[in-house]
Motif scaffolding. Structure first.
Motif, short mmCIF file in Angstrom:
data_model
loop_
_atom_site.label_atom_id
_atom_site.label_comp_id
_atom_site.label_asym_id
_atom_site.label_seq_id
_atom_site.Cartn_x
_atom_site.Cartn_y
_atom_site.Cartn_z
N GLU A 145 -12.37 -0.54 -16.78
CA GLU A 145 -10.68 -0.09 -16.42
C GLU A 145 -10.02 -0.92 -15.26
O GLU A 145 -9.05 -1.38 -15.13
CB GLU A 145 -10.79 1.30 -16.05
N LEU A 146 -11.08 -0.99 -14.23
CA LEU A 146 -10.55 -1.53 -12.98
C LEU A 146 -10.33 -3.13 -12.89
O LEU A 146 -9.46 -3.58 -12.39
CB LEU A 146 -11.70 -1.23 -11.77
N TYR A 147 -11.05 -3.72 -13.80
CA TYR A 147 -11.07 -5.06 -14.06
C TYR A 147 -9.65 -5.27 -14.84
O TYR A 147 -9.14 -6.56 -14.51
CB TYR A 147 -12.45 -5.57 -15.14
N ARG A 148 -9.16 -4.65 -15.63
CA ARG A 148 -7.92 -4.65 -16.39
C ARG A 148 -6.77 -4.41 -15.51
O ARG A 148 -5.68 -4.97 -15.82
CB ARG A 148 -8.03 -3.74 -17.52
N MET A 149 -6.82 -3.81 -14.45
CA MET A 149 -5.76 -3.50 -13.63
C MET A 149 -5.23 -4.83 -13.09
O MET A 149 -5.84 -5.56 -12.38
CB MET A 149 -5.94 -2.52 -12.37
N PRO A 171 -4.87 -6.34 -5.70
CA PRO A 171 -4.92 -5.42 -4.58
C PRO A 171 -4.62 -3.73 -5.08
O PRO A 171 -5.14 -2.93 -4.26
CB PRO A 171 -3.71 -5.61 -3.56
N TYR A 172 -4.04 -3.67 -6.14
CA TYR A 172 -3.72 -2.32 -6.62
C TYR A 172 -5.05 -1.95 -7.22
O TYR A 172 -5.41 -0.78 -6.89
CB TYR A 172 -2.50 -2.27 -7.82
N ALA A 173 -6.06 -2.52 -7.89
CA ALA A 173 -7.04 -2.25 -8.29
C ALA A 173 -8.11 -1.88 -7.15
O ALA A 173 -8.99 -1.00 -7.23
CB ALA A 173 -7.80 -3.41 -9.30
N ALA A 174 -7.96 -2.84 -6.03
CA ALA A 174 -8.98 -2.09 -5.10
C ALA A 174 -8.35 -0.82 -4.47
O ALA A 174 -9.30 -0.15 -3.78
CB ALA A 174 -8.95 -3.59 -3.70
N MET A 175 -7.29 -0.57 -4.34
CA MET A 175 -6.73 0.50 -4.03
C MET A 175 -7.44 1.82 -4.68
O MET A 175 -7.77 2.81 -4.42
CB MET A 175 -5.12 0.86 -3.86
N VAL A 176 -7.20 1.64 -6.22
CA VAL A 176 -7.83 2.54 -7.14
C VAL A 176 -9.28 2.72 -7.10
O VAL A 176 -9.88 4.01 -6.69
CB VAL A 176 -7.47 2.30 -8.48
N HIS A 184 0.96 -1.29 0.02
CA HIS A 184 0.02 0.14 0.06
C HIS A 184 0.85 1.26 -0.17
O HIS A 184 0.71 1.88 -0.76
CB HIS A 184 -1.00 0.07 1.17
N GLN A 185 1.91 1.32 0.85
CA GLN A 185 2.70 2.41 0.87
C GLN A 185 3.55 2.70 -0.35
O GLN A 185 3.72 3.88 -0.87
CB GLN A 185 3.70 2.20 2.13
#
Length: 63
Positions: free
Chosen positions: A39-43, A47-52, A7-8
């Protein structure tokens, strides 16, 4: 890599990505939500997509 470290390391980029997506909201109108979902599905990684996604939620709550 621990969750906190991940996350950091990626928080700044996730915030920038969320802002990029959010800026298309007026332009896409009612189609924005499905576009963002795609767009989120493609990330990657997930865990990165969840952050976005969380950053997008935060942006939407701002006045």
């Amino acid at each position: 890599m621990s969750r906190a470290h991940f996350h950091q390391e990626h928080a700044s980029q996730a915030a920038k990505e969320a802002l990029r997506l959010y800026r298309h909201k007026d332009e896409l109108g009612p189609h924005w939500l499905s576009w963002v979902a795609t767009e989120l599905y493609r990330m990657s990684p997930p865990p990165y997509a969840a952050m976005v996604r969380r950053e997008l939620e935060r942006l939407q709550k701002q006045p």
